[in-house]
Design a protein around this motif. Structure first.
Motif, mmCIF file in Angstrom:
data_model
loop_
_atom_site.group_PDB
_atom_site.id
_atom_site.type_symbol
_atom_site.label_atom_id
_atom_site.label_comp_id
_atom_site.label_asym_id
_atom_site.label_seq_id
_atom_site.Cartn_x
_atom_site.Cartn_y
_atom_site.Cartn_z
ATOM 1 N N PHE A 168 58.909 -7.007 60.193
ATOM 2 C CA PHE A 168 60.099 -7.608 60.794
ATOM 3 C C PHE A 168 61.364 -7.118 60.096
ATOM 4 O O PHE A 168 61.400 -6.978 58.870
ATOM 5 C CB PHE A 168 60.044 -9.136 60.693
ATOM 6 C CG PHE A 168 58.918 -9.782 61.464
ATOM 7 C CD1 PHE A 168 58.084 -9.047 62.288
ATOM 8 C CD2 PHE A 168 58.688 -11.141 61.350
ATOM 9 C CE1 PHE A 168 57.036 -9.654 62.986
ATOM 10 C CE2 PHE A 168 57.659 -11.763 62.040
ATOM 11 C CZ PHE A 168 56.826 -11.020 62.863
ATOM 12 N N GLY A 169 62.410 -6.918 60.876
ATOM 13 C CA GLY A 169 63.693 -6.504 60.320
ATOM 14 C C GLY A 169 64.307 -5.398 61.157
ATOM 15 O O GLY A 169 63.744 -4.949 62.169
ATOM 16 N N ARG A 170 65.482 -4.945 60.757
ATOM 17 C CA ARG A 170 66.161 -3.873 61.485
ATOM 18 C C ARG A 170 65.273 -2.631 61.538
ATOM 19 O O ARG A 170 64.607 -2.290 60.557
ATOM 20 C CB ARG A 170 67.487 -3.526 60.802
ATOM 21 C CG ARG A 170 68.543 -4.632 60.903
ATOM 22 C CD ARG A 170 69.034 -4.798 62.327
ATOM 23 N NE ARG A 170 69.949 -5.920 62.457
ATOM 24 C CZ ARG A 170 71.272 -5.835 62.269
ATOM 25 N NH1 ARG A 170 71.810 -4.691 61.885
ATOM 26 N NH2 ARG A 170 72.028 -6.896 62.451
ATOM 27 N N VAL A 171 65.263 -1.989 62.688
ATOM 28 C CA VAL A 171 64.452 -0.791 62.882
ATOM 29 C C VAL A 171 65.290 0.419 62.459
ATOM 30 O O VAL A 171 66.228 0.814 63.159
ATOM 31 C CB VAL A 171 63.997 -0.653 64.353
ATOM 32 C CG1 VAL A 171 63.202 0.630 64.555
ATOM 33 C CG2 VAL A 171 63.176 -1.874 64.761
ATOM 34 N N ARG A 172 64.963 0.983 61.310
ATOM 35 C CA ARG A 172 65.705 2.127 60.783
ATOM 36 C C ARG A 172 64.923 2.742 59.628
ATOM 37 O O ARG A 172 64.012 2.115 59.078
ATOM 38 C CB ARG A 172 67.107 1.716 60.317
ATOM 39 C CG ARG A 172 67.109 0.632 59.249
ATOM 40 C CD ARG A 172 68.525 0.221 58.868
ATOM 41 N NE ARG A 172 69.276 -0.283 60.001
ATOM 42 C CZ ARG A 172 70.501 -0.816 59.921
ATOM 43 N NH1 ARG A 172 71.103 -0.866 58.741
ATOM 44 N NH2 ARG A 172 71.123 -1.266 60.977
ATOM 45 N N HIS A 173 65.303 3.963 59.250
ATOM 46 C CA HIS A 173 64.602 4.689 58.198
ATOM 47 C C HIS A 173 64.637 3.934 56.881
ATOM 48 O O HIS A 173 63.625 3.854 56.167
ATOM 49 C CB HIS A 173 65.226 6.082 58.045
ATOM 50 C CG HIS A 173 64.546 6.944 57.026
ATOM 51 N ND1 HIS A 173 64.951 7.000 55.688
ATOM 52 C CD2 HIS A 173 63.483 7.788 57.135
ATOM 53 C CE1 HIS A 173 64.177 7.834 55.045
ATOM 54 N NE2 HIS A 173 63.269 8.331 55.881
ATOM 55 N N GLN A 174 65.795 3.393 56.505
ATOM 56 C CA GLN A 174 65.933 2.662 55.241
ATOM 57 C C GLN A 174 64.931 1.531 55.134
ATOM 58 O O GLN A 174 64.401 1.245 54.055
ATOM 59 C CB GLN A 174 67.354 2.099 55.128
ATOM 60 C CG GLN A 174 67.566 1.135 53.971
ATOM 61 C CD GLN A 174 68.811 0.272 54.175
ATOM 62 O OE1 GLN A 174 69.815 0.746 54.658
ATOM 63 N NE2 GLN A 174 68.718 -0.998 53.819
ATOM 64 N N PHE A 223 65.978 6.920 66.442
ATOM 65 C CA PHE A 223 64.893 6.712 65.482
ATOM 66 C C PHE A 223 63.814 5.823 66.091
ATOM 67 O O PHE A 223 62.611 6.139 66.029
ATOM 68 C CB PHE A 223 65.463 6.082 64.212
ATOM 69 C CG PHE A 223 64.440 5.707 63.169
ATOM 70 C CD1 PHE A 223 63.838 6.670 62.374
ATOM 71 C CD2 PHE A 223 64.087 4.375 62.985
ATOM 72 C CE1 PHE A 223 62.902 6.324 61.407
ATOM 73 C CE2 PHE A 223 63.152 4.010 62.020
ATOM 74 C CZ PHE A 223 62.559 4.991 61.236
ATOM 75 N N GLU A 224 64.223 4.725 66.704
ATOM 76 C CA GLU A 224 63.263 3.816 67.331
ATOM 77 C C GLU A 224 62.526 4.507 68.474
ATOM 78 O O GLU A 224 61.295 4.377 68.603
ATOM 79 C CB GLU A 224 63.972 2.572 67.850
ATOM 80 C CG GLU A 224 63.013 1.557 68.492
ATOM 81 C CD GLU A 224 63.739 0.348 69.038
ATOM 82 O OE1 GLU A 224 63.333 -0.787 68.730
ATOM 83 O OE2 GLU A 224 64.728 0.542 69.789
ATOM 84 N N ASN A 225 63.261 5.236 69.295
ATOM 85 C CA ASN A 225 62.612 5.924 70.417
ATOM 86 C C ASN A 225 61.600 6.957 69.920
ATOM 87 O O ASN A 225 60.546 7.159 70.536
ATOM 88 C CB ASN A 225 63.669 6.597 71.295
ATOM 89 C CG ASN A 225 64.470 5.585 72.107
ATOM 90 O OD1 ASN A 225 64.020 4.464 72.328
ATOM 91 N ND2 ASN A 225 65.653 5.985 72.541
ATOM 92 N N GLY A 226 61.898 7.594 68.801
ATOM 93 C CA GLY A 226 60.946 8.544 68.222
ATOM 94 C C GLY A 226 59.668 7.859 67.782
ATOM 95 O O GLY A 226 58.561 8.396 67.952
ATOM 96 N N ALA A 229 51.967 8.784 71.938
ATOM 97 C CA ALA A 229 51.171 10.004 71.758
ATOM 98 C C ALA A 229 49.831 9.706 71.089
ATOM 99 O O ALA A 229 48.832 10.397 71.338
ATOM 100 C CB ALA A 229 51.957 11.017 70.929
ATOM 101 N N ALA A 230 49.799 8.668 70.261
ATOM 102 C CA ALA A 230 48.559 8.277 69.582
ATOM 103 C C ALA A 230 47.669 7.421 70.477
ATOM 104 O O ALA A 230 46.564 7.039 70.065
ATOM 105 C CB ALA A 230 48.888 7.519 68.302
ATOM 106 N N GLY A 231 48.141 7.107 71.672
ATOM 107 C CA GLY A 231 47.359 6.285 72.594
ATOM 108 C C GLY A 231 47.290 4.826 72.200
ATOM 109 O O GLY A 231 46.344 4.121 72.558
#
Length: 359
Positions: A181-187, A222-225, A232-234
């Motif tokens: 849980f939390g903001r979706v980002r690299h950090q 980033f989220e869309n990636g 792709a992993a099914g």
């Protein structure tokens, strides 16, 4: 504005402590103010907020009320101004030292990096300083009192029926659920959690995973990636992006394992919220996390190295495959929260710092 939604304005003559909030956008600092003030008032602390970006019902004063700060409240020599940002320290210093208003200034620092000369100067003018963790205190050049954040253990409490809790948020009650849980980002390490689940879920059909939180405009790609990797992993039907929710406590109750995968964190409340809800926690060694998890004498339980997919996958696999181990960790975490991290404990410790200023 309808009468029943008007801000809860407080007569400044009845206010002994002012909690300024000079930032409109919701942040961890703002959230702390929102959660603490009702608890502080319930404990008899005569506190009110000042500034934008706060719920309309939160007790507050207006900027024009500051003209009355030359006169202290009844029975006191000063008021306390509890700042949490530079922009809140500076006006207090001007009011106290230039305008000679009757103020004592307390500052709470959550920063875990070297301060600029300007910030150091501001902090040096405080009457008392609170650090939100020992790690934060190590960056200060002045004495401080470490007060870790607390949790509302009524709001964040274990469910009476785990299966019903899962169904209540639209999840399959027959599945075990891992969450981040939390903001979706690299950090925040969301990608590490997703990649861990991509690695582990194919061999564990009884598990699914959820990511609860919002990606701001800057992090949408980033989220869309991540979603594309899941597809792709099914695993699009087993690794779910459920978005941001105001009833996040209900989503914690649905979990069987919580992972805090951050690469960097100032403090981070999510492990406390999960433990308070009776969920076993795995967390990286960032921010205050090492000070939050249960220490069994061999170090914090569930702690892993930051930015290590292998470490996360290994620890997650261990607990996903060990139901008794998860239960033991969950029980220890809940007891830990009830003993040391209830939010009224935080409010009482802050009150002791206020008293130390002899306001």
């Amino acid at each position: 504005m309808a009468p029943d939604s008007r801000p809860a304005r407080i007569d400044i003559r009845d206010v002994e402590i002012i909690a300024p909030n000079f930032k409109r956008r919701l942040s961890g600092v703002t959230s702390t103010i929102i959660q603490l003030i009702p608890v502080q008032r319930a404990l008899g602390q005569k506190i009110a907020a000042l500034g934008p970006g706060l719920p309309a019902t939160l007790p507050h004063i207006r900027f024009r009320d500051l003209i009355h700060l030359w006169t202290p409240p009844v029975g006191k020599k000063h008021r306390v101004w509890h700042a949490r940002r530079n922009v809140e320290m500076l006006p207090a210093i001007l009011m106290r030292d230039i305008l000679r208003m009757k103020l004592k200034i307390v500052f709470t620092s959550a920063s875990q990096r070297k301060h600029t000369g300007w910030t150091k100067w501001l902090i040096s003018k405080m009457d008392a300083v609170i650090a939100t963790s020992s790690k934060t205190a190590a960056y200060l050049d002045v004495p401080s009192t470490v007060i870790l954040h607390g949790i509302d253990t009524v709001r964040f409490s274990p469910p009476a029926d785990k299966a019903a809790a899962k169904a209540a948020v639209g999840l399959d009650p027959t599945k075990n659920i891992a969450g981040c849980f939390g903001r979706v980002r690299h950090q925040k390490g969301t990608d590490l959690f997703v990649d861990t689940m991509i690695r582990l879920l194919p061999d564990r059909p009884d598990w699914i995973a959820i990511i609860a939180g919002r990606a701001t405009a800057k992090h949408i790609d980033f989220e869309n990636g991540l979603k594309a990797r899941v597809t792709a992993a099914g695993l699009a039907d087993r690794i779910l992006f459920v978005g941001e929710h105001t009833n996040i406590n209900d989503w914690y109750r649905a979990l069987d394992l919580f992972i805090a995968p951050q690469r960097w964190e100032g403090f981070g409340l999510t492990p406390l919220e999960a433990m308070s809800t009776g969920v076993p926690v795995i967390a990286t060694d960032v921010g205050a996390f090492p000070e939050l998890l249960v220490d069994d004498g061999n170090g914090p339980q569930g702690m892993i190295a930051r930015d290590s997919l292998d470490a996360m996958a290994e620890m997650a696999a261990r607990y996903m495959d060990d139901t008794p181990g998860r239960d033991t960790l969950a029980d220890a975490g809940l007891a830990h929260i009830l003993e040391d991290f209830q939010i009224d404990m935080e409010a009482k410790r802050i009150a002791a710092v206020y008293r130390s200023t002899r306001y």
